[in-house]
Motif scaffolding. Structure first.
Motif, PDB file in Angstrom:
ATOM      1  N   ARG A   1     107.274  37.109  14.722  1.00  0.00           N
ATOM      2  CA  ARG A   1     106.073  36.328  14.444  1.00  0.00           C
ATOM      3  C   ARG A   1     106.387  35.071  13.623  1.00  0.00           C
ATOM      4  NH1 ARG A   1     100.532  37.482  13.876  1.00  0.00           N
ATOM      5  NH2 ARG A   1      99.552  35.476  13.363  1.00  0.00           N
ATOM      6  N   THR A   2     107.412  35.128  12.785  1.00  0.00           N
ATOM      7  CA  THR A   2     107.756  33.990  11.935  1.00  0.00           C
ATOM      8  C   THR A   2     108.871  33.125  12.533  1.00  0.00           C
ATOM      9  OG1 THR A   2     109.242  35.428  10.636  1.00  0.00           O
ATOM     10  CG2 THR A   2     106.982  35.122   9.824  1.00  0.00           C
ATOM     11  N   GLY A   3     109.215  33.374  13.789  1.00  0.00           N
ATOM     12  CA  GLY A   3     110.150  32.514  14.492  1.00  0.00           C
ATOM     13  C   GLY A   3     111.613  32.744  14.178  1.00  0.00           C
TER      14      GLY A   3
ATOM     15  N   LEU B   1     104.014  43.067   5.178  1.00  0.00           N
ATOM     16  CA  LEU B   1     105.280  43.504   5.768  1.00  0.00           C
ATOM     17  C   LEU B   1     106.464  42.833   5.092  1.00  0.00           C
ATOM     18  CD1 LEU B   1     104.470  43.653   9.592  1.00  0.00           C
ATOM     19  CD2 LEU B   1     104.389  45.499   7.907  1.00  0.00           C
ATOM     20  N   ALA B   2     106.314  41.584   4.718  1.00  0.00           N
ATOM     21  CA  ALA B   2     107.408  40.844   4.084  1.00  0.00           C
ATOM     22  C   ALA B   2     107.760  41.415   2.712  1.00  0.00           C
ATOM     23  CB  ALA B   2     107.051  39.366   3.965  1.00  0.00           C
ATOM     24  N   ARG B   3     106.823  42.103   2.078  1.00  0.00           N
ATOM     25  CA  ARG B   3     107.058  42.655   0.741  1.00  0.00           C
ATOM     26  C   ARG B   3     107.654  44.056   0.757  1.00  0.00           C
ATOM     27  NH1 ARG B   3     101.617  40.880  -0.127  1.00  0.00           N
ATOM     28  NH2 ARG B   3     100.930  43.071  -0.157  1.00  0.00           N
ATOM     29  N   LEU B   4     107.703  44.684   1.907  1.00  0.00           N
ATOM     30  CA  LEU B   4     108.086  46.095   1.932  1.00  0.00           C
ATOM     31  C   LEU B   4     109.571  46.283   1.631  1.00  0.00           C
ATOM     32  CD1 LEU B   4     106.097  47.516   4.980  1.00  0.00           C
ATOM     33  CD2 LEU B   4     105.395  47.271   2.588  1.00  0.00           C
ATOM     34  N   PRO B   5     109.905  47.278   0.806  1.00  0.00           N
ATOM     35  CA  PRO B   5     111.311  47.558   0.515  1.00  0.00           C
ATOM     36  C   PRO B   5     111.969  48.349   1.640  1.00  0.00           C
ATOM     37  CG  PRO B   5     109.936  49.145  -0.612  1.00  0.00           C
ATOM     38  CD  PRO B   5     108.994  48.173   0.072  1.00  0.00           C
TER      39      PRO B   5
ATOM     40  N   HIS C   1      98.573  40.621   6.815  1.00  0.00           N
ATOM     41  CA  HIS C   1      99.445  41.688   7.318  1.00  0.00           C
ATOM     42  C   HIS C   1     100.908  41.263   7.231  1.00  0.00           C
ATOM     43  CE1 HIS C   1      95.841  43.001   9.992  1.00  0.00           C
ATOM     44  NE2 HIS C   1      95.816  43.640   8.837  1.00  0.00           N
ATOM     45  N   LEU C   2     101.190  40.030   7.628  1.00  0.00           N
ATOM     46  CA  LEU C   2     102.568  39.535   7.584  1.00  0.00           C
ATOM     47  C   LEU C   2     103.082  39.487   6.152  1.00  0.00           C
ATOM     48  CD1 LEU C   2     102.273  36.622  10.183  1.00  0.00           C
ATOM     49  CD2 LEU C   2     103.123  38.943  10.574  1.00  0.00           C
TER      50      LEU C   2
ATOM     51  N   ALA D   1     102.964  42.014  17.390  1.00  0.00           N
ATOM     52  CA  ALA D   1     103.175  40.968  16.394  1.00  0.00           C
ATOM     53  C   ALA D   1     102.054  39.943  16.434  1.00  0.00           C
ATOM     54  CB  ALA D   1     104.525  40.294  16.612  1.00  0.00           C
ATOM     55  N   GLY D   2     101.575  39.640  17.626  1.00  0.00           N
ATOM     56  CA  GLY D   2     100.511  38.658  17.778  1.00  0.00           C
ATOM     57  C   GLY D   2      99.164  39.116  17.278  1.00  0.00           C
ATOM     58  N   GLN D   3      99.003  40.424  17.030  1.00  0.00           N
ATOM     59  CA  GLN D   3      97.732  40.954  16.542  1.00  0.00           C
ATOM     60  C   GLN D   3      97.604  40.895  15.023  1.00  0.00           C
ATOM     61  OE1 GLN D   3      95.691  41.836  19.212  1.00  0.00           O
ATOM     62  NE2 GLN D   3      97.541  41.063  20.234  1.00  0.00           N
ATOM     63  N   LEU D   4      98.692  40.587  14.334  1.00  0.00           N
ATOM     64  CA  LEU D   4      98.693  40.678  12.878  1.00  0.00           C
ATOM     65  C   LEU D   4      98.162  39.413  12.229  1.00  0.00           C
ATOM     66  CD1 LEU D   4     102.152  42.397  12.328  1.00  0.00           C
ATOM     67  CD2 LEU D   4      99.901  43.467  12.593  1.00  0.00           C
ATOM     68  N   ARG D   5      97.347  39.588  11.203  1.00  0.00           N
ATOM     69  CA  ARG D   5      96.816  38.475  10.416  1.00  0.00           C
ATOM     70  C   ARG D   5      97.847  38.020   9.389  1.00  0.00           C
ATOM     71  NH1 ARG D   5      92.572  42.353   9.691  1.00  0.00           N
ATOM     72  NH2 ARG D   5      93.150  42.424   7.477  1.00  0.00           N
ATOM     73  N   PRO D   6      97.638  36.860   8.782  1.00  0.00           N
ATOM     74  CA  PRO D   6      98.570  36.408   7.734  1.00  0.00           C
ATOM     75  C   PRO D   6      98.738  37.409   6.607  1.00  0.00           C
ATOM     76  CG  PRO D   6      97.233  34.563   8.458  1.00  0.00           C
ATOM     77  CD  PRO D   6      96.685  35.776   9.155  1.00  0.00           C
TER      78      PRO D   6
END
Length: 253
Positions: free
Chosen positions: A74-76, A101-105, A97-98, A90-95
């Protein structure tokens, strides 16, 4: 220190299966719910994330390889994803949500009553795609667990969608199986920790769930997807044959 911890792995965006597990009395009563990755890559990714985030701080999150791949796509940062449903998901996720996910350990440790420090991860403590199986050789387990602190006596992981409990070099290894994409038998699989380990299966209406997914998900081919995965068309023997070569069992030692 939590007395009871419910572990949910490999939900894969299947909301009816998640709802069924969350409705279990033991899950409702658990002090913590730990998610061991691959939460979103499936037919209802946004709905699953919204439900889980509504539970607040009771939920502890770990990223899986599929969550990372959705975020990268989603982030290229990648052009393709091996799982056919992942680009659509991936296309169903809102900002927001992204951002989640980016914060998950990649892993986390929690003390659990009667079990001491427990490490939770997706595939192995050092990598979100490595494969270890119930019948992986002892040298493989030594390799993937070798860097852990000595006081971590239990490791809980997912990734291969098949539940098991085994000892590996004195550590208890637990795979709760998959909530949304089980291999081998139907139902939503999960685990309950403290002071021991219980592998649990929640039966829910598969026919109704397939109908609901077909109605509520816009993923092309959703009926075929739901029929295959919710009915556990892939047997445990099929899955072990597919995953086996990836645990290094054919390597020369």
């Amino acid at each position: 220190m939590p007395k009871r911890v419910a572990v949910l792995s490999d939900i894969h965006g299947v909301l009816p299966a998640l709802e069924a597990v969350l409705a279990e009395p033991e899950v409702r009563a658990a002090d913590r719910i730990v998610l061991t990755g691959d939460i979103t890559a499936g037919p209802q990714p946004a709905q699953v994330l919204d439900l889980l985030t509504s539970l607040g701080d009771r939920v502890a999150w770990v990223s899986g390889n599929a969550d990372r791949e959705l975020l990268e796509y989603r982030t290229g940062r990648r052009d393709t994803v091996p799982d056919p449903i992942a680009p659509w998901a991936a296309g169903q996720l809102r900002p927001d949500h992204l951002e989640l996910l980016a914060r998950l350990p990649l892993s986390l440790t929690l003390p659990v009553h009667g079990m001491g420090r427990v490490l939770f991860c997706h595939a192995t403590p050092r990598d979100d795609e490595e494969v270890v199986l119930v019948d992986s050789r002892p040298d493989r387990w030594r390799e993937v667990l070798g860097g852990l602190d000595a006081d971590v006596r239990t490791v809980v992981l997912g990734h291969t969608h098949m539940p098991f409990v085994r000892l590996a070099h004195g550590r208890l290894v637990v795979n709760p199986g998959s909530v949304g994409m089980p291999y081998g038998r139907t139902g939503a699989h999960w685990a309950l920790l403290g002071p021991g380990v219980e592998l649990r299966t929640t039966d829910y209406g598969i026919e109704a769930a397939i109908t609901r997914l077909a109605r509520d998900s816009s993923y092309p081919g959703i009926t075929e997807w739901a029929d295959y995965f919710l009915r556990a068309r892939a047997t445990d023997a099929d899955a072990l044959a597919a995953f086996g070569p990836r645990d290094g069992r054919g390597d020369t030692v």
